[in-house]
Write an enzyme that holds these catalytic residues in place. Structure first.
Site, PDB file in Angstrom:
ATOM      1  N   GLN A 120      49.284  41.465  78.275  1.00 60.02           N
ATOM      2  CA  GLN A 120      48.617  41.991  79.469  1.00 60.02           C
ATOM      3  C   GLN A 120      49.647  42.459  80.486  1.00 60.02           C
ATOM      4  O   GLN A 120      49.479  43.502  81.141  1.00 60.02           O
ATOM      5  CB  GLN A 120      47.719  40.912  80.082  1.00 60.02           C
ATOM      6  CG  GLN A 120      46.894  41.393  81.268  1.00 60.02           C
ATOM      7  CD  GLN A 120      45.858  42.435  80.886  1.00 60.02           C
ATOM      8  OE1 GLN A 120      45.457  42.506  79.730  1.00 60.02           O
ATOM      9  NE2 GLN A 120      45.421  43.221  81.856  1.00 60.02           N
ATOM     10  N   TRP A 173      42.645  49.763  87.286  1.00 59.60           N
ATOM     11  CA  TRP A 173      42.284  49.895  85.875  1.00 59.60           C
ATOM     12  C   TRP A 173      42.711  48.707  85.027  1.00 59.60           C
ATOM     13  O   TRP A 173      42.060  48.386  84.028  1.00 59.60           O
ATOM     14  CB  TRP A 173      42.934  51.156  85.299  1.00 59.60           C
ATOM     15  CG  TRP A 173      42.418  52.431  85.891  1.00 59.60           C
ATOM     16  CD1 TRP A 173      43.029  53.207  86.827  1.00 59.60           C
ATOM     17  CD2 TRP A 173      41.187  53.079  85.594  1.00 59.60           C
ATOM     18  NE1 TRP A 173      42.255  54.297  87.133  1.00 59.60           N
ATOM     19  CE2 TRP A 173      41.114  54.252  86.379  1.00 59.60           C
ATOM     20  CE3 TRP A 173      40.133  52.793  84.735  1.00 59.60           C
ATOM     21  CZ2 TRP A 173      40.036  55.116  86.337  1.00 59.60           C
ATOM     22  CZ3 TRP A 173      39.056  53.666  84.691  1.00 59.60           C
ATOM     23  CH2 TRP A 173      39.005  54.810  85.480  1.00 59.60           C
ATOM     24  N   VAL A 174      43.799  48.077  85.402  1.00 63.23           N
ATOM     25  CA  VAL A 174      44.353  46.995  84.582  1.00 63.23           C
ATOM     26  C   VAL A 174      44.425  45.718  85.405  1.00 63.23           C
ATOM     27  O   VAL A 174      45.005  45.712  86.501  1.00 63.23           O
ATOM     28  CB  VAL A 174      45.762  47.359  84.065  1.00 63.23           C
ATOM     29  CG1 VAL A 174      46.299  46.241  83.178  1.00 63.23           C
ATOM     30  CG2 VAL A 174      45.728  48.674  83.306  1.00 63.23           C
ATOM     31  N   ALA A 175      43.848  44.654  84.901  1.00 63.33           N
ATOM     32  CA  ALA A 175      43.843  43.377  85.605  1.00 63.33           C
ATOM     33  C   ALA A 175      45.233  42.746  85.590  1.00 63.33           C
ATOM     34  O   ALA A 175      46.020  42.935  84.653  1.00 63.33           O
ATOM     35  CB  ALA A 175      42.841  42.436  84.959  1.00 63.33           C
ATOM     36  N   SER A 189      42.642  38.773  83.319  1.00 65.52           N
ATOM     37  CA  SER A 189      42.011  39.714  82.402  1.00 65.52           C
ATOM     38  C   SER A 189      41.109  38.994  81.413  1.00 65.52           C
ATOM     39  O   SER A 189      41.493  37.986  80.809  1.00 65.52           O
ATOM     40  CB  SER A 189      43.072  40.494  81.617  1.00 65.52           C
ATOM     41  OG  SER A 189      42.481  41.227  80.560  1.00 65.52           O
ATOM     42  N   GLU A 245      34.339  51.139  83.225  1.00 67.67           N
ATOM     43  CA  GLU A 245      34.889  51.240  81.870  1.00 67.67           C
ATOM     44  C   GLU A 245      33.737  51.163  80.877  1.00 67.67           C
ATOM     45  O   GLU A 245      33.278  50.072  80.526  1.00 67.67           O
ATOM     46  CB  GLU A 245      35.893  50.120  81.603  1.00 67.67           C
ATOM     47  CG  GLU A 245      37.157  50.198  82.452  1.00 67.67           C
ATOM     48  CD  GLU A 245      38.196  49.162  82.037  1.00 67.67           C
ATOM     49  OE1 GLU A 245      37.850  48.255  81.243  1.00 67.67           O
ATOM     50  OE2 GLU A 245      39.338  49.268  82.490  1.00 67.67           O
ATOM     51  N   HIS A 300      34.280  48.832  77.711  1.00 66.21           N
ATOM     52  CA  HIS A 300      34.633  47.415  77.830  1.00 66.21           C
ATOM     53  C   HIS A 300      33.370  46.553  77.811  1.00 66.21           C
ATOM     54  O   HIS A 300      32.547  46.614  78.726  1.00 66.21           O
ATOM     55  CB  HIS A 300      35.404  47.185  79.136  1.00 66.21           C
ATOM     56  CG  HIS A 300      35.884  45.764  79.315  1.00 66.21           C
ATOM     57  ND1 HIS A 300      37.201  45.401  79.172  1.00 66.21           N
ATOM     58  CD2 HIS A 300      35.218  44.628  79.629  1.00 66.21           C
ATOM     59  CE1 HIS A 300      37.336  44.101  79.393  1.00 66.21           C
ATOM     60  NE2 HIS A 300      36.135  43.611  79.671  1.00 66.21           N
ATOM     61  N   ASP A 314      37.308  46.258  73.883  1.00 63.25           N
ATOM     62  CA  ASP A 314      37.203  47.686  74.185  1.00 63.25           C
ATOM     63  C   ASP A 314      36.780  48.363  72.889  1.00 63.25           C
ATOM     64  O   ASP A 314      37.516  48.337  71.897  1.00 63.25           O
ATOM     65  CB  ASP A 314      38.547  48.249  74.655  1.00 63.25           C
ATOM     66  CG  ASP A 314      38.952  47.726  76.023  1.00 63.25           C
ATOM     67  OD1 ASP A 314      38.070  47.239  76.754  1.00 63.25           O
ATOM     68  OD2 ASP A 314      40.148  47.805  76.364  1.00 63.25           O
ATOM     69  N   HIS A 320      40.416  39.974  78.588  1.00 63.22           N
ATOM     70  CA  HIS A 320      40.982  40.097  77.246  1.00 63.22           C
ATOM     71  C   HIS A 320      41.764  38.836  76.869  1.00 63.22           C
ATOM     72  O   HIS A 320      41.848  38.490  75.695  1.00 63.22           O
ATOM     73  CB  HIS A 320      41.888  41.327  77.155  1.00 63.22           C
ATOM     74  CG  HIS A 320      41.134  42.609  77.073  1.00 63.22           C
ATOM     75  ND1 HIS A 320      40.512  43.044  75.925  1.00 63.22           N
ATOM     76  CD2 HIS A 320      40.878  43.568  78.003  1.00 63.22           C
ATOM     77  CE1 HIS A 320      39.928  44.210  76.135  1.00 63.22           C
ATOM     78  NE2 HIS A 320      40.132  44.546  77.389  1.00 63.22           N
TER      79      HIS A 320
END
Length: 239
Positions: free
Chosen positions: A126, A154-156, A161, A210, A213, A170, A163
């Site tokens: 990440q 856009w990105v944690a 996250s 997103e 996602h 995704d 993920h």
């Protein structure tokens, strides 16, 4: 915005990861073996915490493992651990393998060719994705502070996250069909998944829209969240 995009609108790849995986035609050939393997891993899930790592059951003790909230104000503990199994081309929490595989199979039957562009990520992965996004904005001429701010839309941040939780995927189509997103929006809840970051909810979720996602929350919760048109934060009373 094409179906080939994942983890935030720009083309990305799983760091140290896999390609798109097998197509719909090969899914059924491995289904039984994969389900047995997933079941074996799931049976070991309770043992993870014994190694000193916080497992998903402990983290989600108040609402159950499938309803763990992970965002900027609800980070995962540094020692979080989860048992994973590969489904659709990437790793996910072993406990969602059956429902995710059923979702992918249903999408295949609907005429799409879905795969998991990105599933479970380690903390280091990440961090690398965030650094890559920041570098991309800097290459476009933004200063370091602005590049970091834009990347954060856009990105944690590492540790925040979904993920890293293993319950988020995704999903893309190998044929780059945006139609998959519309199909998922209508059918994913029946398999326990919600579109985690709907359009117009960034002020609540902290992440821009997103359409690829999806987050596993279980069928009952997913159907209620989807029918009410709310976010996971709102469902859990944490908005």
């Amino acid at each position: 915005m094409g179906a080939r995009w994942g983890t935030g609108g720009r083309r990305t790849h799983r760091i140290g990861g896999r390609g798109p995986g097998i197509g719909c035609g090969a899914v059924f050939a491995v289904l039984i073996a994969a389900l047995l393997f997933a079941g074996a891993l799931a049976a070991l899930g309770a043992a993870r915490g014994a190694d000193g790592g916080a497992d998903a059951d402990a983290v989600g003790a108040d609402g159950g493992w499938s309803l763990v909230l992970v965002n900027a104000t609800h980070p995962l503990p540094d020692d979080f651990a989860v048992d994973t199994v590969e489904v659709g081309g990437d790793l996910v929490d072993a406990r969602i393998a059956g429902d995710l595989r059923a979702l992918l199979d249903a999408a295949c039957e609907a005429g799409y060719d879905p795969f998991v562009r990105s599933g479970f990520r380690t903390r280091g992965e990440q961090q690398a994705i965030l650094a890559d996004r920041i570098a991309g904005y800097e290459a476009e001429g933004y200063g370091p502070e602005e590049a970091r701010r834009l990347a954060g839309e856009w990105v944690a941040q590492p540790g925040t996250s979904e993920h890293e939780l293993g319950l988020a995927v995704d999903l893309n189509d190998r044929a780059d069909s945006d139609g998959l997103y519309a199909w998922l929006s209508s059918h994913a809840a029946d398999f326990g998944f919600i579109q985690r970051y709907p359009d117009g909810t960034a002020a609540i979720t902290g992440i821009a829209h997103e359409p690829w996602h999806y987050r596993y929350v279980g069928v009952e919760a997913a159907r209620e969240i989807s029918s009410r048109g709310i976010t996971l934060e709102e469902y859990l009373g944490a908005a």
